[in-house]
Design a protein around this motif. Structure first.
Motif, mmCIF file in Angstrom:
data_model
loop_
_atom_site.group_PDB
_atom_site.id
_atom_site.type_symbol
_atom_site.label_atom_id
_atom_site.label_comp_id
_atom_site.label_asym_id
_atom_site.label_seq_id
_atom_site.Cartn_x
_atom_site.Cartn_y
_atom_site.Cartn_z
ATOM 1 N N GLY A 1 0.794 -1.223 0.000
ATOM 2 C CA GLY A 1 0.000 0.000 0.000
ATOM 3 C C GLY A 1 0.825 1.271 0.000
ATOM 4 N N GLY A 2 1.984 1.241 -0.648
ATOM 5 C CA GLY A 2 2.845 2.414 -0.669
ATOM 6 C C GLY A 2 3.718 2.562 0.558
ATOM 7 N N ILE A 3 3.650 1.605 1.482
ATOM 8 C CA ILE A 3 4.487 1.623 2.683
ATOM 9 C C ILE A 3 5.608 0.602 2.492
ATOM 10 C CG2 ILE A 3 4.558 1.418 5.175
ATOM 11 C CD1 ILE A 3 2.729 3.637 4.182
ATOM 12 N N ARG A 4 6.840 1.059 2.586
ATOM 13 C CA ARG A 4 7.989 0.183 2.411
ATOM 14 C C ARG A 4 8.463 -0.334 3.766
ATOM 15 N NH1 ARG A 4 11.262 -0.508 -1.754
ATOM 16 N NH2 ARG A 4 10.378 1.332 -2.794
ATOM 17 N N ARG B 1 10.651 8.004 15.599
ATOM 18 C CA ARG B 1 10.006 8.601 14.422
ATOM 19 C C ARG B 1 10.978 9.568 13.761
ATOM 20 N NH1 ARG B 1 4.317 12.060 14.690
ATOM 21 N NH2 ARG B 1 4.030 12.369 12.426
ATOM 22 N N LEU B 2 11.172 9.393 12.459
ATOM 23 C CA LEU B 2 12.100 10.230 11.700
ATOM 24 C C LEU B 2 11.331 11.076 10.703
ATOM 25 C CD1 LEU B 2 14.796 7.498 10.982
ATOM 26 C CD2 LEU B 2 14.987 9.362 12.630
ATOM 27 N N GLY B 3 11.436 12.396 10.859
ATOM 28 C CA GLY B 3 10.755 13.313 9.954
ATOM 29 C C GLY B 3 11.441 13.400 8.602
ATOM 30 N N VAL B 4 10.760 14.016 7.658
ATOM 31 C CA VAL B 4 11.273 14.132 6.294
ATOM 32 C C VAL B 4 12.527 14.985 6.252
ATOM 33 C CG1 VAL B 4 10.714 14.873 3.952
ATOM 34 C CG2 VAL B 4 8.944 13.841 5.380
ATOM 35 N N THR B 5 12.601 16.012 7.082
ATOM 36 C CA THR B 5 13.745 16.927 7.057
ATOM 37 C C THR B 5 14.871 16.502 7.985
ATOM 38 O OG1 THR B 5 12.693 18.317 8.740
ATOM 39 C CG2 THR B 5 12.263 18.861 6.431
ATOM 40 N N GLY B 6 14.747 15.306 8.614
ATOM 41 C CA GLY B 6 15.829 14.788 9.437
ATOM 42 C C GLY B 6 15.598 14.861 10.930
ATOM 43 N N GLU C 1 8.050 10.074 5.824
ATOM 44 C CA GLU C 1 8.452 9.837 7.217
ATOM 45 C C GLU C 1 8.768 8.362 7.448
ATOM 46 O OE1 GLU C 1 7.068 12.275 10.758
ATOM 47 O OE2 GLU C 1 5.240 12.151 9.552
ATOM 48 N N ARG C 2 9.578 8.087 8.450
ATOM 49 C CA ARG C 2 9.955 6.729 8.811
ATOM 50 C C ARG C 2 9.643 6.465 10.275
ATOM 51 N NH1 ARG C 2 15.954 6.251 5.859
ATOM 52 N NH2 ARG C 2 15.161 6.287 3.710
ATOM 53 N N LEU C 3 9.318 5.212 10.547
ATOM 54 C CA LEU C 3 9.113 4.762 11.913
ATOM 55 C C LEU C 3 10.002 3.547 12.139
ATOM 56 C CD1 LEU C 3 7.360 5.337 14.474
ATOM 57 C CD2 LEU C 3 5.876 3.474 13.704
ATOM 58 N N VAL C 4 10.723 3.527 13.252
ATOM 59 C CA VAL C 4 11.697 2.477 13.534
ATOM 60 C C VAL C 4 11.329 1.776 14.836
ATOM 61 C CG1 VAL C 4 14.127 1.931 13.907
ATOM 62 C CG2 VAL C 4 13.489 3.800 12.359
ATOM 63 N N LEU C 5 11.149 0.466 14.766
ATOM 64 C CA LEU C 5 10.956 -0.370 15.939
ATOM 65 C C LEU C 5 12.213 -1.214 16.121
ATOM 66 C CD1 LEU C 5 7.407 -1.836 15.116
ATOM 67 C CD2 LEU C 5 7.964 0.449 15.972
ATOM 68 N N TYR C 6 12.588 -1.475 17.354
ATOM 69 C CA TYR C 6 13.784 -2.269 17.592
ATOM 70 C C TYR C 6 13.682 -2.968 18.940
ATOM 71 C CZ TYR C 6 15.244 1.616 20.581
ATOM 72 O OH TYR C 6 15.295 2.583 21.567
#
Length: 294
Positions: free
Chosen positions: A65-68, A191-196, A227-232
């Motif tokens: 759905g457009g989410i990588r 959470r990582l925004g588009v501008t860093g 935007e990116r979301l990171v789980l770890y």
């Protein structure tokens, strides 16, 4: 052994019997050591087979759905309890999760496999990830806090097992980026925004299985395009170097921000390289799991 001349026959007989006994004990010990080595070899093969099964259950990097989605996974020396997944719940919603069972070894792995099996049955008729409604398509995603509560009810901690698990579970609507997630004792997503710029989602509750009356609180937000979301898992932040210093959440957050301009797979490889360099080798004390979506 030795005797002093002139030799006393009775002393000689006693010394010979004692020597025989020593040899018998040495032979017995050698046979026991051989059996232990064989048992260890079998256990090692079983652990390696279980580790292969664990890795085979992980989904390939994909776009839904457009989410990588992409990920990093490096198992520990012993099989652990990390597991993650992502898939379409229906034509509209996506589901993703990352869980980490306490401890190591076969008991932790079995619980991890069991929970993963339950969550991966998201599209089944008896799935706990969705609930029926009266209008088409006649079901909708179950609230994330209800999913966590049901898992908490099913896997309540027993004195004999001492097993519980931490988890991040989320439901995403790719049409406008609407996201609901619950964090149960797990490291806080980044959470990582588009501008860093980056932020940490620290709201959360107890791990699943620890307390029967735990109330789980959902986190709602909207992700913008790019935007990116990171789980770890805590195997990442707790990874120690030769000086017994942890990699830490702050160091991971800074690294993610520094690699924000890279494609998703290249950024994940950079994290993996940094953890290997930090550890000094690739023999980790805990599973290394990191799941990213963009």
């Amino acid at each position: 052994d030795f005797l002093v001349k002139p030799v006393d026959r009775e002393e000689l007989r006693v010394r010979v019997r004692a020597g025989e006994r020593v040899l018998e004990l040495e032979q017995m010990l050698a046979e026991r050591n051989l059996r232990l080595q064989q048992a260890y070899s079998i256990m090692r093969q079983d652990l390696e087979s279980a580790a292969s099964m664990q890795k085979a259950l992980l989904p390939p990097p994909a776009v839904h759905g457009g989410i990588r989605f992409d990920w990093l996974f490096r198992p520990s020396n012993l099989i652990g309890g990390d597991m993650f997944g992502y898939f379409p719940l229906d034509e509209r919603y996506l589901v993703f999760y990352l869980l980490d069972v306490a401890g190591h070894g076969i008991p932790s792995a079995l619980l991890s496999f069991t929970v993963n099996k339950i969550l991966s049955q998201g599209v089944g008729g008896d799935s706990l990830l969705r609930r029926p409604i009266t209008r088409a398509p006649y079901f909708e995603p179950a609230p994330v806090e209800e999913v966590a509560a049901e898992l908490n009810r099913r896997f309540q901690l027993e004195d004999s097992s001492l097993l519980y698990f931490t988890m991040v579970y989320g439901v995403l609507d790719p049409r406008h980026g609407g996201l609901s997630l619950v964090r149960a004792g797990h490291p806080a997503p980044i959470r990582l925004g588009v501008t860093g710029e980056s932020s940490v989602l620290r709201e959360g509750d107890l791990a699943v299985g620890m307390m029967p009356d735990t109330v789980f609180t959902p986190i709602h937000l909207e992700l913008a395009v790019g935007e990116r979301l990171v789980l770890y898992s805590d195997g990442v932040s707790d990874c120690k170097n030769a000086a017994d210093e942890s990699f830490s959440e702050s160091r991971l957050q800074a690294l993610l921000a520094q690699t924000r301009h890279l494609p998703l797979d290249a950024s994940i490889r950079r994290v993996g390289d940094s953890l290997r360099d930090w550890k000094g080798d690739e023999f980790y004390d805990d599973d290394i799991s990191l799941l990213r979506l963009e």
